[in-house]
Design an enzyme around this catalytic site. Sequence first.
Site, short mmCIF file in Angstrom:
data_model
loop_
_atom_site.label_atom_id
_atom_site.label_comp_id
_atom_site.label_asym_id
_atom_site.label_seq_id
_atom_site.Cartn_x
_atom_site.Cartn_y
_atom_site.Cartn_z
CB SER A 683 33.75 46.33 42.35
OG SER A 683 32.42 46.10 42.73
CE LYS A 726 33.45 44.26 46.40
NZ LYS A 726 34.15 45.08 45.40
#
EC number: 3.4.21.53
Length: 782
Positions: A683, A726
């Site tokens: 990611s 996140k």
Amino acid sequence: MDNKGYKSETRTIPLIPLRGLSIFPYMVLHFDVGRDKSINALEEAMVNDSLVFLSSQKEASVDIPGPNDFYHIGTICKIKQMLKLPGDTIRVLVEGINRGKIKDIIQEEPYFEVEIEEIVFEEEIKKDQKTEALMRMILESFEEYAGVGNKISTDVLLSVTEIKEPGRLADVIASYVYLSPENKQKILEALHPYERLEILEVILRQEIDILKLEEKISQRVKKQINKVQREYYLKEQLKAIQHELGEDEDILDEVEKYKDKINEIDMPEEVKEKALKEADRLMKVSASSAEAGVIRSYLDWIIELPWDNETEDTVDIKNSRKVLDEDHYGLTDVKERILEFLAIRELAGSLKGPILCLVGPPGVGKTSIARSIGTALNRKFVRMSLGGVRDEAEIRGHRRTYVGAIPGRIISSIKKVGSKNPVFLFDEIDKLSGDFRGDPASALLEVLDPEQNSTFTDHFLEVPFDLSKVMFITTANSTSTIPGPLLDRMEVIRISGYTEEEKLEIASRYLLPKQMKDHGLKEKNLQLSNNTIREIITKYTREAGVRNLEREIANVCRKTAKKIVEEKVSSVRINSTNLQKYLGIPRFSYDVINEEHQVGIARGLAWTTVGGDTLSIEVTPMKGTGKLQLTGKLGDVMKESAMAGISFIRSRVEEFKIEDNFYKDKDIHIHVPEGAIPKDGPSAGITMATAVISALSNIPVSRNVAMTGEITLRGRVLPVGGIKEKVLAAHRAGITKVLLPWDNKKDIEEIPDKVRRKIEFVFVKTMDEVLDHALVKEDGSN
């Protein structure tokens, strides 16, 4: 001789009705006379020629019979003997002479006197071949009857075979055969000898069949009685042997008690049969032997298991929702799934227990919500920790051949809780492991399959136990270590970490009141504002759950209690200025946005087991020979993402206005701070690529932007996981714009509205879009 084949003579004689008796000609019978009318008739007969007419009553229960209460065909008898008995009763011995038919009843008082037509056949004249054949058949049948019944002597058989007259033969045989009053009367009323023989033959055959059936039943009963007597005899011998051996305990009584208890329980026939068989085995072994102990233990387990005991579910969705909301803040998905189960249970009436798997980081309330589910359903709760379990026997039990064998922990827990439909929690199912003693995960496959667990067989019990009504719940921190077949049987519900706001609500609603109560503090003793709790959350804990937060609040309560007792104060107020006095120097500080735009530094977003975090990825190009250096304890996947980003940049150097030969003339060093913490995953691909492009093109990256996404060689941006955590980390750091892959657009729904309103979300498909929003333009915008 008249046309009926017999001659008749009229007589007038007294009549005595017989109760339950019949008499035939040539038959000698004694009976007791007690009724006044009968005694008067007897006295009258003795005065004259000792003749009396005997006829059977139709109903023996009639005490004072009238003219219609006795049959009108009977027997003329001669009185042979009379004997007076105590109590005004006379015993009479009579002999039957001939049949008689009542023509008229002359008087009823003081005794019955009747006019009789005496019937006498000239039997020698009427005897023919047909009659002879029937007589032989009658004799054969009578011999068979005597052989089956065993009640007629050989002398009687010999005397009967000498009778030559058909009518007399029928009467004599009828007098020896046990017949019902109706059948006796039927034979008595058969005036013609041949007709009498035919009727008697039919009745004899019926009686023989009945006697054979009686004999068969008798033999069977006798055999059973003999078996019972034999068992009794052997048991008595066994008692004597045990007594001689000094075994004081009566094994037989013990076995009978076990059998009574087993028969009282509503258990499957297969189980009952096995248990009774084991109880019988107990009698055959020595009371002091090890085998007897094993059998006793087995029977105790069988009896104490809740075969027919279960709690009744409380199917009240409103109340269940209230219970779940009172115990836990948030966790909407889990609560909704439980309420769905209850709704279906109410509509369908029954439903196999679902297998729920609650997956999430430590401290988010997985175990406690399982306990709340039990409360909401009004079911008993059982918890079994699977952390570190390596032995298959923990699940399935030990076979009884092993010394000290016991059932597995599943059956043990079911017995302990006393209900066959509890809420059963398998805690830490991802921590299972196997070794030479077997694979516990494989043993759980049957338990956690609603189609199979209705016949779960423990090695110790060796009989199936129905687990289909148990509601199994499992918890795990990660599904990666759960074997595929086991995971396939469970419905996974993911519980993500709590947001800062959720932690604040949980702390103020649940944790603080609980800890104050545990530490003996009242509401007035401790004043802790929401801002202070928020500071504890951000500066003293870093976790997805609230376990450490509860510890810190407990720490505050302990020190408050000490201060109240030591300094004799009634109230303590804790705020931001004096918090350090109670908890010490802050242990954590979250990343915040940079003060200005910087070249070669891009802000990435990462998922960790304790929630989300931000990563400042730094890139420095240096003169060299084209080497790529990666530091910060990066995993293989993250290194490969960096290489993919470099390859993408090399293919687009002209568009990014980067030197063509940078990969030959310059070394590139990519570093991710906090180097002691392992990092991995794809990611950070677009973040590293953005930082490299910024460093090579000398264009700063916006300080307000954070990003996450996987990069391909062609510059496409692929979706990643952990979006909620996140984004929360970005919000905590003060980021105002977050770049996310286009395919992660659906994940925004999980983010709290309060956070969504403060952040601008940009969904990107290519690296060009990422750069368009991340790099600062010449006019200073981004």
